[in-house]
Design a protein around this motif. Structure first.
Motif, PDB file in Angstrom:
ATOM      1  N   GLY A  24       0.780  -1.238  -0.089  1.00 36.01           N
ATOM      2  CA  GLY A  24      -0.069  -0.036   0.212  1.00 36.01           C
ATOM      3  C   GLY A  24       0.741   1.357  -0.072  1.00 36.01           C
ATOM      4  O   GLY A  24       0.348   2.465  -0.244  1.00 36.01           O
ATOM      5  N   LYS A  25       2.028   1.159   0.252  1.00 31.38           N
ATOM      6  CA  LYS A  25       2.936   2.551   0.188  1.00 31.38           C
ATOM      7  C   LYS A  25       3.399   2.680  -1.233  1.00 31.38           C
ATOM      8  O   LYS A  25       3.021   2.174  -2.215  1.00 31.38           O
ATOM      9  CB  LYS A  25       4.260   2.147   0.991  1.00 31.38           C
ATOM     10  N   MET A  26       3.688   4.054  -1.517  1.00 29.06           N
ATOM     11  CA  MET A  26       4.134   4.596  -2.726  1.00 29.06           C
ATOM     12  C   MET A  26       5.341   5.390  -2.628  1.00 29.06           C
ATOM     13  O   MET A  26       5.871   5.921  -1.599  1.00 29.06           O
ATOM     14  CB  MET A  26       2.997   5.535  -3.137  1.00 29.06           C
ATOM     15  N   ILE A  27       6.048   5.422  -3.808  1.00 33.13           N
ATOM     16  CA  ILE A  27       7.249   6.106  -4.060  1.00 33.13           C
ATOM     17  C   ILE A  27       7.261   6.825  -5.277  1.00 33.13           C
ATOM     18  O   ILE A  27       6.621   6.251  -6.350  1.00 33.13           O
ATOM     19  CB  ILE A  27       8.418   5.280  -3.779  1.00 33.13           C
ATOM     20  N   SER A  28       7.893   7.887  -5.424  1.00 33.19           N
ATOM     21  CA  SER A  28       7.863   8.282  -6.904  1.00 33.19           C
ATOM     22  C   SER A  28       9.190   8.928  -7.151  1.00 33.19           C
ATOM     23  O   SER A  28      10.184   9.185  -6.282  1.00 33.19           O
ATOM     24  CB  SER A  28       6.985   9.601  -7.105  1.00 33.19           C
ATOM     25  N   GLY A  29       9.662   8.837  -8.574  1.00 38.93           N
ATOM     26  CA  GLY A  29      11.079   9.180  -8.991  1.00 38.93           C
ATOM     27  C   GLY A  29      11.164   8.854 -10.580  1.00 38.93           C
ATOM     28  O   GLY A  29      10.327   8.699 -10.995  1.00 38.93           O
ATOM     29  N   LYS A  30      12.353   9.120 -10.987  1.00 37.62           N
ATOM     30  CA  LYS A  30      12.489   8.977 -12.619  1.00 37.62           C
ATOM     31  C   LYS A  30      13.037   7.608 -12.769  1.00 37.62           C
ATOM     32  O   LYS A  30      14.198   7.109 -11.979  1.00 37.62           O
ATOM     33  CB  LYS A  30      13.589  10.025 -12.790  1.00 37.62           C
ATOM     34  N   LEU A  31      12.216   6.798 -13.446  1.00 34.67           N
ATOM     35  CA  LEU A  31      12.879   5.214 -13.752  1.00 34.67           C
ATOM     36  C   LEU A  31      14.090   5.493 -14.713  1.00 34.67           C
ATOM     37  O   LEU A  31      13.847   5.950 -15.811  1.00 34.67           O
ATOM     38  CB  LEU A  31      11.815   4.637 -14.699  1.00 34.67           C
ATOM     39  N   VAL A  32      15.351   5.082 -14.116  1.00 35.71           N
ATOM     40  CA  VAL A  32      16.454   4.951 -14.868  1.00 35.71           C
ATOM     41  C   VAL A  32      16.943   3.650 -15.642  1.00 35.71           C
ATOM     42  O   VAL A  32      17.939   3.689 -16.147  1.00 35.71           O
ATOM     43  CB  VAL A  32      17.643   5.685 -13.875  1.00 35.71           C
ATOM     44  N   GLU A  46      14.597  17.179  -1.094  1.00 37.35           N
ATOM     45  CA  GLU A  46      14.434  18.745  -1.030  1.00 37.35           C
ATOM     46  C   GLU A  46      15.714  19.548  -1.362  1.00 37.35           C
ATOM     47  O   GLU A  46      15.813  20.640  -2.145  1.00 37.35           O
ATOM     48  CB  GLU A  46      13.922  19.187   0.538  1.00 37.35           C
ATOM     49  N   ASP A  47      16.917  18.763  -0.716  1.00 35.76           N
ATOM     50  CA  ASP A  47      18.191  19.581  -0.835  1.00 35.76           C
ATOM     51  C   ASP A  47      18.936  19.292  -2.018  1.00 35.76           C
ATOM     52  O   ASP A  47      20.222  19.406  -2.200  1.00 35.76           O
ATOM     53  CB  ASP A  47      19.087  19.222   0.177  1.00 35.76           C
ATOM     54  N   GLN A  48      18.066  18.830  -3.132  1.00 38.66           N
ATOM     55  CA  GLN A  48      18.684  18.408  -4.510  1.00 38.66           C
ATOM     56  C   GLN A  48      19.578  17.377  -4.561  1.00 38.66           C
ATOM     57  O   GLN A  48      20.331  17.181  -5.525  1.00 38.66           O
ATOM     58  CB  GLN A  48      19.319  19.751  -5.145  1.00 38.66           C
ATOM     59  N   ASP A  49      19.744  16.687  -3.508  1.00 27.42           N
ATOM     60  CA  ASP A  49      20.718  15.280  -3.314  1.00 27.42           C
ATOM     61  C   ASP A  49      20.110  14.235  -4.298  1.00 27.42           C
ATOM     62  O   ASP A  49      18.841  13.973  -4.200  1.00 27.42           O
ATOM     63  CB  ASP A  49      21.120  14.778  -2.152  1.00 27.42           C
ATOM     64  N   ARG A  50      20.606  13.684  -5.226  1.00 25.82           N
ATOM     65  CA  ARG A  50      19.955  12.577  -6.081  1.00 25.82           C
ATOM     66  C   ARG A  50      20.321  11.089  -5.229  1.00 25.82           C
ATOM     67  O   ARG A  50      21.472  11.030  -5.035  1.00 25.82           O
ATOM     68  CB  ARG A  50      20.249  12.601  -7.406  1.00 25.82           C
ATOM     69  N   GLU A  51      19.536  10.331  -5.370  1.00 25.32           N
ATOM     70  CA  GLU A  51      19.637   9.186  -4.845  1.00 25.32           C
ATOM     71  C   GLU A  51      18.933   8.090  -5.402  1.00 25.32           C
ATOM     72  O   GLU A  51      17.849   8.070  -6.018  1.00 25.32           O
ATOM     73  CB  GLU A  51      18.902   8.872  -3.399  1.00 25.32           C
ATOM     74  N   VAL A  52      19.727   6.896  -6.168  1.00 26.06           N
ATOM     75  CA  VAL A  52      19.166   6.027  -6.821  1.00 26.06           C
ATOM     76  C   VAL A  52      18.816   4.664  -6.066  1.00 26.06           C
ATOM     77  O   VAL A  52      19.630   4.197  -5.161  1.00 26.06           O
ATOM     78  CB  VAL A  52      20.172   5.438  -7.804  1.00 26.06           C
ATOM     79  N   VAL A  53      17.708   3.984  -5.889  1.00 20.64           N
ATOM     80  CA  VAL A  53      16.920   3.163  -5.261  1.00 20.64           C
ATOM     81  C   VAL A  53      16.778   1.949  -6.133  1.00 20.64           C
ATOM     82  O   VAL A  53      16.301   2.263  -7.322  1.00 20.64           O
ATOM     83  CB  VAL A  53      15.794   3.517  -4.192  1.00 20.64           C
ATOM     84  N   LEU A  54      16.895   0.708  -5.736  1.00 28.83           N
ATOM     85  CA  LEU A  54      16.638  -0.355  -6.202  1.00 28.83           C
ATOM     86  C   LEU A  54      15.448  -0.957  -5.753  1.00 28.83           C
ATOM     87  O   LEU A  54      15.153  -1.036  -4.608  1.00 28.83           O
ATOM     88  CB  LEU A  54      17.608  -1.603  -6.022  1.00 28.83           C
ATOM     89  N   ILE A  55      14.363  -1.307  -6.712  1.00 26.48           N
ATOM     90  CA  ILE A  55      13.228  -2.037  -6.320  1.00 26.48           C
ATOM     91  C   ILE A  55      12.858  -3.223  -6.964  1.00 26.48           C
ATOM     92  O   ILE A  55      12.964  -3.413  -8.062  1.00 26.48           O
ATOM     93  CB  ILE A  55      12.005  -0.978  -6.537  1.00 26.48           C
ATOM     94  N   MET A  56      12.508  -4.235  -6.096  1.00 28.67           N
ATOM     95  CA  MET A  56      12.210  -5.563  -6.687  1.00 28.67           C
ATOM     96  C   MET A  56      10.894  -5.523  -7.409  1.00 28.67           C
ATOM     97  O   MET A  56       9.926  -5.010  -6.683  1.00 28.67           O
ATOM     98  CB  MET A  56      12.258  -6.722  -5.655  1.00 28.67           C
ATOM     99  N   LYS A  57      10.818  -6.097  -8.449  1.00 31.92           N
ATOM    100  CA  LYS A  57       9.549  -6.148  -9.042  1.00 31.92           C
ATOM    101  C   LYS A  57       8.485  -6.666  -8.564  1.00 31.92           C
ATOM    102  O   LYS A  57       7.317  -6.451  -8.741  1.00 31.92           O
ATOM    103  CB  LYS A  57       9.755  -6.700 -10.706  1.00 31.92           C
ATOM    104  N   ASN A  58       9.060  -7.918  -7.746  1.00 27.99           N
ATOM    105  CA  ASN A  58       7.566  -8.553  -7.071  1.00 27.99           C
ATOM    106  C   ASN A  58       6.996  -7.825  -5.825  1.00 27.99           C
ATOM    107  O   ASN A  58       6.032  -8.286  -5.451  1.00 27.99           O
ATOM    108  CB  ASN A  58       8.350 -10.038  -6.569  1.00 27.99           C
ATOM    109  N   ALA A  59       7.622  -6.559  -5.361  1.00 27.80           N
ATOM    110  CA  ALA A  59       7.123  -5.790  -4.603  1.00 27.80           C
ATOM    111  C   ALA A  59       6.300  -4.840  -5.178  1.00 27.80           C
ATOM    112  O   ALA A  59       5.526  -3.960  -4.603  1.00 27.80           O
ATOM    113  CB  ALA A  59       7.938  -4.969  -3.608  1.00 27.80           C
TER     114      ALA A  59
END
Length: 64
Positions: A24-32, A46-59
Motif C-alpha cells: 500500500g505504500k508509494m514512491i515516486s521518482g525517475k525510472l532510470v 529537497e536539498d537536491q541530492d539525488r539517490e538511486v534506489v533498487l526496487i524488486m519487481k515482485n514488490a
C-alpha cells in the motif's frame, strides 16, 4: 545508465513515475534502469541530492 529491456515497462523509462507497492505504500521518482527482476528509481530530495534506489519487481503492484 538507461538500458532498453524487452518489457512493456519501456514506456516508463527515463520518465517520472509513481510506484505503488503491494503493502500500500508509494514512491515516486525517475525510472532510470530496468532489469529482469528489479527496477532503479532516481529520487530527488529537497536539498537536491539525488539517490538511486533498487526496487524488486515482485514488490510492485502498479506503475503510473
Amino acid at each position: 545508465m538507461s538500458k532498453k529491456a524487452p518489457y512493456s515497462m519501456n514506456k516508463f523509462l527515463d520518465k517520472l513515475v509513481k510506484v505503488g507497492f503491494t503493502d500500500g505504500k508509494m514512491i515516486s521518482g525517475k525510472l532510470v534502469h530496468i532489469s529482469q527482476y528489479e527496477i532503479f528509481l532516481e529520487l530527488v530530495k529537497e536539498d537536491q541530492d539525488r539517490e538511486v534506489v533498487l526496487i524488486m519487481k515482485n514488490a510492485i503492484k502498479y506503475i503510473r
